[in-house]
Write a protein that holds these residues in place. Structure first.
Motif, PDB file in Angstrom:
ATOM      1  N   LEU A  71      -5.857   0.257  -8.355  1.00  0.00           N
ATOM      2  CA  LEU A  71      -5.376  -0.952  -7.690  1.00  0.00           C
ATOM      3  C   LEU A  71      -6.606  -1.750  -7.299  1.00  0.00           C
ATOM      4  O   LEU A  71      -7.675  -1.185  -7.097  1.00  0.00           O
ATOM      5  N   ARG A 120      -2.909  -5.044 -10.003  1.00  0.00           N
ATOM      6  CA  ARG A 120      -2.613  -3.829 -10.772  1.00  0.00           C
ATOM      7  C   ARG A 120      -3.481  -3.809 -12.025  1.00  0.00           C
ATOM      8  O   ARG A 120      -3.478  -4.797 -12.764  1.00  0.00           O
ATOM      9  N   ASP A 160       5.936   0.974  -7.933  1.00  0.00           N
ATOM     10  CA  ASP A 160       4.516   1.027  -7.560  1.00  0.00           C
ATOM     11  C   ASP A 160       4.208   2.296  -6.769  1.00  0.00           C
ATOM     12  O   ASP A 160       3.158   2.912  -6.936  1.00  0.00           O
TER      13      ASP A 160
END
Ligand code: ATP
Ligand code: ZN
Length: 303
Positions: free
Chosen positions: A19, A30, A276
């Motif tokens: 990240l 991302r 996520d």
């Protein structure tokens, strides 16, 4: 078992490698490897889609009126983000953005629009299905995904302000909705096992607002309305919810006038995947380098 220092080093590494931090807390970039994992998870979830499921995708904003009618402000006002914009003449707006408007900066001049940031992927589905008329007792199933926004107070890893939520939503008779949820709990168990992560499936409650919210949360646990699949990310004692399995009873059915073809109010359930969070949990478990992940996990994610 990893030491506390080991765990915090690993979390720090996730935050700054797969990240990428931005100037805003809980809003990350991302990277390619992260998105490879997301794509693998997406395919894994799609593969298990039940026959006849309808696919609907929504942008990350939705009608404010729709969310108000859904009861969101009663339950989660603290998490809501609203789209606001400037109003007035060209001259007014120019004065505001150039800081020449008597004592007001441009932010103070914003007004709420008819849009909010979508806080959960399934909200737009119910009125769309309701508008089509009665549903069969055997139910309809919809596959939805959206970027969601929540004004989270903490920015521990995995508690983001903007994140992707994939959901299967079932609308039908009470036994249909409940059976759907139970099938997805079983599939989630199987998926988490294949992903090689330590996990547990446990009764849970929503982060309802305020003192009255505590009662609602207790009631939710008592009635087994919500289950979460929890994976240790930040700590073993307080594992992170990466999927949830919710039985809403007649909440959305009553709100939107959803009926089954026998005239009864429809019940609804959803299986929600925090995409996520699942990816973060995989990096936390298997490490930062995809090449060193267990072969079986690489295979199931097509890495
Ligand atoms: P939590 O228990 O962490 O507050 P929740 O119960 O509010 O989550 P749901 O409303 O069930 O979560 O949302 C479905 C899924 O979306 C969660 O299981 C989680 O995986 C994911 N999710 C929820 N909030 C966030 C967030 N702030 N950041 C990343 N993913 C999230
Ligand atoms: Zn939902």
């Amino acid at each position: 078992m990893a030491t506390k220092q080991g765990v915090s080093d690993r979390l720090e590494a996730i935050t700054s490698s797969v990240l990428q931090p931005t100037a805003a807390n809980g809003v990350q970039g991302r990277t390619g490897p992260f998105e490879e994992v997301i794509a693998g998870l997406t395919a894994m979830i799609t593969k298990r889609r039940e026959p006849g499921t309808e696919v609907l995708r929504f942008p990350p904003v939705m009608s404010r009126a729709l969310l108000e009618k859904s009861g969101y402000l009663k339950s989660f006002p603290h998490l809501l983000g609203v789209v606001s914009s400037m109003h007035g003449t060209e001259g007014d707006i120019r004065a505001l953005v150039e800081g020449r408007s008597s004592g007001r900066n441009w932010v103070e001049a914003l007004e709420a629009t008819d849009l909010v940031l979508t806080p959960a992927a399934c909200y737009p589905v119910y009125p769309i299905i309701a508008a089509r008329g009665d549903v069969a007792r055997s139910g309809v199933i919809v596959d939805v995904e959206s970027y969601c926004f929540r004004r989270e107070a903490s920015s521990e890893l995995g508690r983001m302000q903007a994140f992707r939520m994939r959901e299967y939503v079932c609308i039908g008779a009470p036994d249909t909705a409940l059976a759907f949820r139970e099938r997805w709990k079983a599939r989630a168990n199987e998926m988490a096992t294949q992903l090689g992560v330590p996990f547990k499936l446990a009764p849970a409650s929503d982060p309802f607002f305020g003192r009255a919210g505590k009662l609602m949360a207790m009631n939710q646990v008592e009635q087994a309305l919500k289950f979460e699949l929890l994976i240790p990310v930040n700590s073993e004692e307080d594992p992170t919810a990466c999927m949830s399995f919710n039985y809403h009873q007649d909440h959305f059915g009553s709100t939107w006038g959803l009926k089954t073809d026998d005239g009864a109010v429809a019940h609804t359930a959803c299986a929600a995947f925090g995409m996520d969070r699942l990816a973060v949990a995989l990096f936390a478990t298997h490490g930062l380098d995809l090449h060193t992940w267990p072969a079986s996990v690489r295979e199931v994610l097509s890495l």
